[in-house]
Design a protein around this motif. Structure first.
Motif, PDB file in Angstrom:
ATOM      1  N   ARG A   3      41.630  36.208  58.613  1.00 25.72           N
ATOM      2  CA  ARG A   3      41.706  35.697  57.250  1.00 25.72           C
ATOM      3  C   ARG A   3      40.451  36.082  56.470  1.00 25.72           C
ATOM      4  N   GLY A   4      39.332  35.935  57.113  1.00 29.25           N
ATOM      5  CA  GLY A   4      38.096  36.358  56.478  1.00 29.25           C
ATOM      6  C   GLY A   4      38.023  37.855  56.298  1.00 29.25           C
ATOM      7  N   PHE A   5      38.632  38.586  57.221  1.00 30.16           N
ATOM      8  CA  PHE A   5      38.627  40.043  57.145  1.00 30.16           C
ATOM      9  C   PHE A   5      39.370  40.530  55.903  1.00 30.16           C
ATOM     10  N   ILE A   6      40.517  39.942  55.596  1.00 33.02           N
ATOM     11  CA  ILE A   6      41.289  40.346  54.420  1.00 33.02           C
ATOM     12  C   ILE A   6      40.493  40.100  53.148  1.00 33.02           C
ATOM     13  N   SER A   7      39.783  38.989  53.092  1.00 31.70           N
ATOM     14  CA  SER A   7      38.963  38.680  51.911  1.00 31.70           C
ATOM     15  C   SER A   7      37.838  39.705  51.747  1.00 31.70           C
ATOM     16  N   ILE A   8      37.194  40.045  52.856  1.00 28.81           N
ATOM     17  CA  ILE A   8      36.119  41.050  52.810  1.00 28.81           C
ATOM     18  C   ILE A   8      36.692  42.412  52.427  1.00 28.81           C
ATOM     19  N   LEU A   9      37.870  42.726  52.938  1.00 28.08           N
ATOM     20  CA  LEU A   9      38.507  44.005  52.637  1.00 28.08           C
ATOM     21  C   LEU A   9      38.798  44.129  51.142  1.00 28.08           C
ATOM     22  N   LYS A  10      39.319  43.062  50.546  1.00 27.16           N
ATOM     23  CA  LYS A  10      39.603  43.083  49.109  1.00 27.16           C
ATOM     24  C   LYS A  10      38.314  43.236  48.304  1.00 27.16           C
ATOM     25  N   LYS A  11      37.264  42.521  48.739  1.00 21.47           N
ATOM     26  CA  LYS A  11      35.983  42.612  48.037  1.00 21.47           C
ATOM     27  C   LYS A  11      35.407  44.022  48.117  1.00 21.47           C
ATOM     28  N   ASP A  12      35.468  44.644  49.299  1.00 18.44           N
ATOM     29  CA  ASP A  12      34.951  46.001  49.468  1.00 18.44           C
ATOM     30  C   ASP A  12      35.753  47.010  48.651  1.00 18.44           C
ATOM     31  N   PHE A  13      37.065  46.819  48.594  1.00 18.65           N
ATOM     32  CA  PHE A  13      37.912  47.728  47.825  1.00 18.65           C
ATOM     33  C   PHE A  13      37.558  47.667  46.345  1.00 18.65           C
ATOM     34  N   LYS A  14      37.314  46.475  45.818  1.00 18.29           N
ATOM     35  CA  LYS A  14      36.936  46.329  44.414  1.00 18.29           C
ATOM     36  C   LYS A  14      35.580  46.967  44.143  1.00 18.29           C
ATOM     37  N   LEU A  15      34.650  46.826  45.103  1.00 14.92           N
ATOM     38  CA  LEU A  15      33.335  47.453  44.930  1.00 14.92           C
ATOM     39  C   LEU A  15      33.442  48.973  44.913  1.00 14.92           C
ATOM     40  N   ILE A  16      34.286  49.521  45.786  1.00 16.35           N
ATOM     41  CA  ILE A  16      34.466  50.974  45.825  1.00 16.35           C
ATOM     42  C   ILE A  16      35.091  51.472  44.528  1.00 16.35           C
ATOM     43  N   LEU A  17      36.060  50.714  44.005  1.00 19.58           N
ATOM     44  CA  LEU A  17      36.680  51.098  42.732  1.00 19.58           C
ATOM     45  C   LEU A  17      35.666  51.068  41.602  1.00 19.58           C
ATOM     46  N   SER A  18      34.842  50.051  41.564  1.00 21.92           N
ATOM     47  CA  SER A  18      33.851  49.932  40.492  1.00 21.92           C
ATOM     48  C   SER A  18      32.767  50.992  40.584  1.00 21.92           C
ATOM     49  N   SER A  19      32.522  51.508  41.785  1.00 17.43           N
ATOM     50  CA  SER A  19      31.496  52.539  41.968  1.00 17.43           C
ATOM     51  C   SER A  19      32.004  53.936  41.681  1.00 17.43           C
ATOM     52  N   LYS A  20      33.275  54.064  41.296  1.00 19.18           N
ATOM     53  CA  LYS A  20      33.895  55.364  40.960  1.00 19.18           C
ATOM     54  C   LYS A  20      33.919  56.314  42.172  1.00 19.18           C
ATOM     55  N   PHE A  21      33.944  55.754  43.376  1.00 20.15           N
ATOM     56  CA  PHE A  21      33.927  56.594  44.577  1.00 20.15           C
ATOM     57  C   PHE A  21      35.182  57.470  44.653  1.00 20.15           C
ATOM     58  N   PHE A  22      36.338  56.877  44.395  1.00 19.80           N
ATOM     59  CA  PHE A  22      37.579  57.636  44.472  1.00 19.80           C
ATOM     60  C   PHE A  22      37.621  58.733  43.410  1.00 19.80           C
ATOM     61  N   LEU A  23      37.022  58.461  42.257  1.00 20.47           N
ATOM     62  CA  LEU A  23      36.984  59.478  41.204  1.00 20.47           C
ATOM     63  C   LEU A  23      36.112  60.660  41.619  1.00 20.47           C
ATOM     64  N   LEU A  24      35.000  60.359  42.287  1.00 15.76           N
ATOM     65  CA  LEU A  24      34.134  61.431  42.790  1.00 15.76           C
ATOM     66  C   LEU A  24      34.837  62.244  43.866  1.00 15.76           C
ATOM     67  N   ALA A  25      35.584  61.567  44.740  1.00 14.28           N
ATOM     68  CA  ALA A  25      36.328  62.274  45.781  1.00 14.28           C
ATOM     69  C   ALA A  25      37.387  63.181  45.168  1.00 14.28           C
ATOM     70  N   LEU A  26      38.054  62.697  44.133  1.00 15.33           N
ATOM     71  CA  LEU A  26      39.054  63.509  43.444  1.00 15.33           C
ATOM     72  C   LEU A  26      38.414  64.726  42.786  1.00 15.33           C
ATOM     73  N   GLY A  27      37.241  64.520  42.196  1.00 11.22           N
ATOM     74  CA  GLY A  27      36.522  65.640  41.594  1.00 11.22           C
ATOM     75  C   GLY A  27      36.141  66.691  42.621  1.00 11.22           C
ATOM     76  N   ALA A 160      26.517  53.968  52.501  1.00  7.96           N
ATOM     77  CA  ALA A 160      25.161  53.468  52.291  1.00  7.96           C
ATOM     78  C   ALA A 160      24.981  52.981  50.849  1.00  7.96           C
ATOM     79  N   SER A 161      25.541  53.731  49.894  1.00  3.62           N
ATOM     80  CA  SER A 161      25.421  53.322  48.495  1.00  3.62           C
ATOM     81  C   SER A 161      26.112  51.985  48.257  1.00  3.62           C
ATOM     82  N   LEU A 162      27.194  51.734  48.989  1.00  2.89           N
ATOM     83  CA  LEU A 162      27.885  50.451  48.877  1.00  2.89           C
ATOM     84  C   LEU A 162      27.017  49.305  49.388  1.00  2.89           C
ATOM     85  N   ILE A 163      26.303  49.542  50.480  1.00  2.00           N
ATOM     86  CA  ILE A 163      25.413  48.518  51.041  1.00  2.00           C
ATOM     87  C   ILE A 163      24.276  48.198  50.076  1.00  2.00           C
ATOM     88  N   PHE A 164      23.685  49.244  49.480  1.00  2.00           N
ATOM     89  CA  PHE A 164      22.594  49.014  48.538  1.00  2.00           C
ATOM     90  C   PHE A 164      23.091  48.251  47.302  1.00  2.00           C
TER      91      PHE A 164
END
Length: 330
Positions: A3-27, A160-164
């Motif tokens: 249960r805690g894992f799903i919450s952390i997973l959602k939080k990490d996914f939102k952080l990755i989206l906000s960091s434009k990581f997927f956009l950089l990968a697409l580029g 690493a950028s996500l951790i920082f």
């Protein structure tokens, strides 16, 4: 835990989206694919152009692949590019003239190839092995190289950028106070980056090799990409936890890019013979990735055993470092 894992997973996914990581990968995907399809495969990659200066017509039956030049100055200009081979037949004995590559075996090969074109009547039986033509071979080779360096860089730098970012937001401090499962914290990030890397691997392979060829190699390529992705992500995660700021981490990344991956590329792509390169772990990961695109079995069970042990060891190191960091923040 789950249960805690799903919450952390959602939080990490939102952080990755906000960091434009997927956009950089697409580029990166678009940039690599455009270079491969519109530049790399269209480069003139003819094997060692050969030019001859023969004012007395000493050689009357040279191959049609040999280009005649009118003056010795023209000959010097042609072979001065360091790639072409010149044949000076202005004296009694013909002379091979080249700009040395610095590698004796390559120079000898260039000279032998030029001499073979002086006697085209000699016939040789050649057995063709494999189904890759020149373009497909180049596509497989450059795609595997781009994928290796992309996963090595993104896996190490992206997580690493996500951790920082979490450190700046105070997420690590909050997790140090709340009863958060450390394994779930790590696995959540690994799952997201691994899934992203596998999608990137699939798209890069199919776009640049074609649907049929790309689909055929994907099962083996996925294994190599998964191993590389997890190892680099754990390494980047450990360094990000241990290093206090991003500036020092950037220095570590520079060391990775220059002193770790560069020797691997040089050893694999040139005739440089370094005996110590066999003890370089990244070299085996690089060759495993490259050979997977050619469906060439080159590793045994010991390779996968070492990779599994490395992943377990890195996971334990990250878990210990994270526990220490959360305790300090808490």
């Amino acid at each position: 835990m789950w249960r805690g894992f799903i919450s952390i997973l959602k939080k990490d996914f939102k952080l990755i989206l906000s960091s434009k990581f997927f956009l950089l990968a697409l580029g990166s995907l678009i940039l690599y694919s455009c270079y491969i399809n519109f530049v790399y495969v269209k480069l003139d990659q003819d094997i060692y152009p050969v030019y001859i200066y023969d004012p007395m017509n000493t050689h009357t039956r040279v191959s049609s692949e040999v280009t005649q030049v009118d003056t010795i100055e023209d000959l010097k200009e042609k072979y001065s590019d360091g790639y072409s081979v010149g044949i000076d037949a202005s004296s009694i004995e013909s002379e091979i003239v080249i700009v040395t590559s610095g590698i004796t075996s390559t120079d000898n090969f260039r000279a032998a190839y030029a001499l073979s074109l002086l006697s085209p009547e000699s016939s040789y039986t050649v057995e063709n092995i494999g189904q890759n033509d020149k373009e497909m071979k180049n596509r497989r080779e450059i795609t595997s190289e781009f994928l290796f360096f992309e996963l090595a860089a993104v896996g190490f730098l992206g997580l690493a950028s996500l951790i920082f970012k979490e450190k700046q937001m105070g997420v690590i401090r909050v997790h140090g106070i709340l009863p958060v499962n450390k394994s779930a914290f790590i696995i959540s990030k690994l799952c997201l980056f691994l899934l992203s890397d596998l999608v990137f691997t699939c798209l890069l392979s199919i776009i640049n090799l074609g649907l049929s060829a790309g689909w055929n190699v994907l099962p083996v390529v996925f294994i190599q990409a998964g191993i590389l992705s997890i190892i680099m992500a754990l390494a980047g995660l450990y360094c990000a936890i241990r290093v206090p700021d991003f500036k020092q981490f950037s220095l570590l990344y520079l060391v990775l890019a220059i002193f770790i991956t560069t020797p691997v590329f040089l050893a694999a792509q040139t005739n440089i013979n370094w005996n110590w390169i066999n003890y370089h772990p990244m070299y085996h990961l690089f060759m495993g990735m490259k050979n997977s695109y050619f469906s060439t079995p080159s590793v045994g069970s010991s390779y996968y055993l070492v990779c599994a042990l490395a992943i377990v060891l890195l996971f334990l190191l990250v878990h210990r470092a994270l526990t220490h960091e959360m305790a300090k923040e808490g």
